[in-house]
Motif scaffolding. Structure first.
Motif, PDB file in Angstrom:
ATOM      1  N   VAL A 291       0.625   9.075 -14.196  1.00  0.00           N
ATOM      2  CA  VAL A 291       2.024   8.786 -13.915  1.00  0.00           C
ATOM      3  C   VAL A 291       2.342   9.307 -12.510  1.00  0.00           C
ATOM      4  CG1 VAL A 291       2.830  10.933 -15.011  1.00  0.00           C
ATOM      5  CG2 VAL A 291       4.396   9.011 -14.731  1.00  0.00           C
ATOM      6  N   ALA A 292       3.062   8.505 -11.731  1.00  0.00           N
ATOM      7  CA  ALA A 292       3.437   8.911 -10.371  1.00  0.00           C
ATOM      8  C   ALA A 292       4.628   9.864 -10.431  1.00  0.00           C
ATOM      9  CB  ALA A 292       3.779   7.686  -9.528  1.00  0.00           C
ATOM     10  N   LEU A 293       4.557  10.935  -9.652  1.00  0.00           N
ATOM     11  CA  LEU A 293       5.654  11.896  -9.553  1.00  0.00           C
ATOM     12  C   LEU A 293       6.518  11.613  -8.330  1.00  0.00           C
ATOM     13  CD1 LEU A 293       3.616  15.126 -10.376  1.00  0.00           C
ATOM     14  CD2 LEU A 293       4.886  13.640 -11.946  1.00  0.00           C
ATOM     15  N   SER A 294       5.921  10.971  -7.331  1.00  0.00           N
ATOM     16  CA  SER A 294       6.608  10.581  -6.106  1.00  0.00           C
ATOM     17  C   SER A 294       5.757   9.511  -5.443  1.00  0.00           C
ATOM     18  CB  SER A 294       6.767  11.796  -5.176  1.00  0.00           C
ATOM     19  OG  SER A 294       7.501  11.468  -4.022  1.00  0.00           O
ATOM     20  N   VAL A 295       6.383   8.436  -4.932  1.00  0.00           N
ATOM     21  CA  VAL A 295       5.621   7.352  -4.304  1.00  0.00           C
ATOM     22  C   VAL A 295       6.414   6.802  -3.125  1.00  0.00           C
ATOM     23  CG1 VAL A 295       6.543   5.626  -5.915  1.00  0.00           C
ATOM     24  CG2 VAL A 295       4.412   5.167  -4.719  1.00  0.00           C
ATOM     25  N   TRP A 296       5.705   6.452  -2.045  1.00  0.00           N
ATOM     26  CA  TRP A 296       6.344   5.911  -0.852  1.00  0.00           C
ATOM     27  C   TRP A 296       5.359   5.002  -0.131  1.00  0.00           C
ATOM     28  CZ3 TRP A 296       4.616  10.735  -1.723  1.00  0.00           C
ATOM     29  CH2 TRP A 296       3.631  11.244  -0.868  1.00  0.00           C
ATOM     30  N   PRO A 297       5.855   3.980   0.603  1.00  0.00           N
ATOM     31  CA  PRO A 297       4.951   3.087   1.339  1.00  0.00           C
ATOM     32  C   PRO A 297       4.120   3.867   2.351  1.00  0.00           C
ATOM     33  CG  PRO A 297       7.137   2.131   1.191  1.00  0.00           C
ATOM     34  CD  PRO A 297       7.254   3.548   0.700  1.00  0.00           C
TER      35      PRO A 297
ATOM     36  N   VAL B  29       0.866  -1.179   0.000  1.00  0.00           N
ATOM     37  CA  VAL B  29       0.000   0.000   0.000  1.00  0.00           C
ATOM     38  C   VAL B  29       0.898   1.222   0.000  1.00  0.00           C
ATOM     39  CG1 VAL B  29      -1.806   1.258   1.229  1.00  0.00           C
ATOM     40  CG2 VAL B  29      -1.824  -1.247   1.204  1.00  0.00           C
ATOM     41  N   VAL B  30       0.654   2.142  -0.913  1.00  0.00           N
ATOM     42  CA  VAL B  30       1.514   3.311  -1.084  1.00  0.00           C
ATOM     43  C   VAL B  30       0.697   4.602  -1.117  1.00  0.00           C
ATOM     44  CG1 VAL B  30       3.345   2.058  -2.302  1.00  0.00           C
ATOM     45  CG2 VAL B  30       1.450   3.064  -3.610  1.00  0.00           C
ATOM     46  N   ASP B  31       1.354   5.694  -0.799  1.00  0.00           N
ATOM     47  CA  ASP B  31       0.826   7.035  -1.029  1.00  0.00           C
ATOM     48  C   ASP B  31       1.636   7.611  -2.181  1.00  0.00           C
ATOM     49  OD1 ASP B  31      -1.006   6.866   1.063  1.00  0.00           O
ATOM     50  OD2 ASP B  31       0.435   7.621   2.522  1.00  0.00           O
ATOM     51  N   PHE B  32       1.016   8.457  -3.000  1.00  0.00           N
ATOM     52  CA  PHE B  32       1.739   8.974  -4.159  1.00  0.00           C
ATOM     53  C   PHE B  32       1.146  10.290  -4.646  1.00  0.00           C
ATOM     54  CE2 PHE B  32      -1.634   6.219  -5.605  1.00  0.00           C
ATOM     55  CZ  PHE B  32      -2.174   6.841  -6.726  1.00  0.00           C
ATOM     56  N   ASP B  33       1.993  11.079  -5.292  1.00  0.00           N
ATOM     57  CA  ASP B  33       1.577  12.264  -6.037  1.00  0.00           C
ATOM     58  C   ASP B  33       1.567  11.852  -7.501  1.00  0.00           C
ATOM     59  OD1 ASP B  33       1.556  13.969  -3.747  1.00  0.00           O
ATOM     60  OD2 ASP B  33       3.738  14.069  -3.853  1.00  0.00           O
TER      61      ASP B  33
END
Length: 201
Positions: free
Chosen positions: A74-80, A56-60
């Protein structure tokens, strides 16, 4: 504000994956270059950093024009999602960080790696990534993988590197191509702006 989703697939050998999110119509293309804070990597085969399917991730994100591997975004930044949100003042092309392994490899051969910001390193002041603008490629150096983009929003030109072009592997542009990109200041190599998240129109 970040969106939440789940990694549906990840291609460690190619450095890209797909995020599914109930908040978006269509899937989200993500590359190793935008993964932040924590990732996994096969250290024995020196694969690119990535994320396990099911994470599960959060993303911009932004709209992909044209769609990337069938993805509308398209993801610009993604992290768990289970780690703290990345420090946005240390984001962008001038971010300085190192990845280091945490523990041993799991049954799938992947080792958890974490990002550590370099403190005390001399860095330019924080920048704000500006919205998409349309422009053209003024110049492109295939051998060195960099070039200059022009648009009304970036007078004097925006310097960029091949890793900022959407896609995987070594990418390039050609003089005169029409592109869409985001931009920020300060620039680089004598140009007032620097371009990122570039897509050929």
């Amino acid at each position: 504000m970040p969106t939440t989703g789940t990694i549906r697939e990840w291609h460690h050998d190619e450095g890209w994956g797909v995020i599914a999110s109930p908040a978006l119509a269509g899937s989200v293309h993500v590359t190793s270059f935008v993964v932040r804070v924590r990732a996994v990597q096969n250290l024995d085969e020196l694969s690119l950093p990535g994320l396990r399917p099911g994470t599960v991730v959060d993303f911009d994100h932004a709209i992909a024009v044209p769609p990337e591997n069938g993805c509308r975004h398209v993801a610009l930044s993604v992290w768990p999602s289970d780690v703290a949100q990345p420090d946005r003042t240390r984001s962008g092309v001038f971010r300085k960080a190192l990845w280091h392994s945490v523990g041993d490899a799991g049954p799938d051969g992947l080792t958890v790696i974490e990002e550590t910001a370099l403190t005390g390193a001399r860095t330019p002041p924080p920048t704000s990534l500006m919205p998409n603008t349309a422009g053209t490629v003024r110049f492109w150096n295939d051998e060195e993988g960099w070039g200059v983009l022009d648009s009304d929003a970036t007078p004097g030109g925006a310097w960029t590197f091949y890793s900022e072009i959407a896609g995987t592997g070594f990418r390039n542009l050609s003089a005169g191509q029409t592109v869409e990109f985001q931009y920020e200041q300060p620039g680089q190599d004598g140009y007032d702006y620097r371009a990122s998240n570039i897509r050929v129109r």
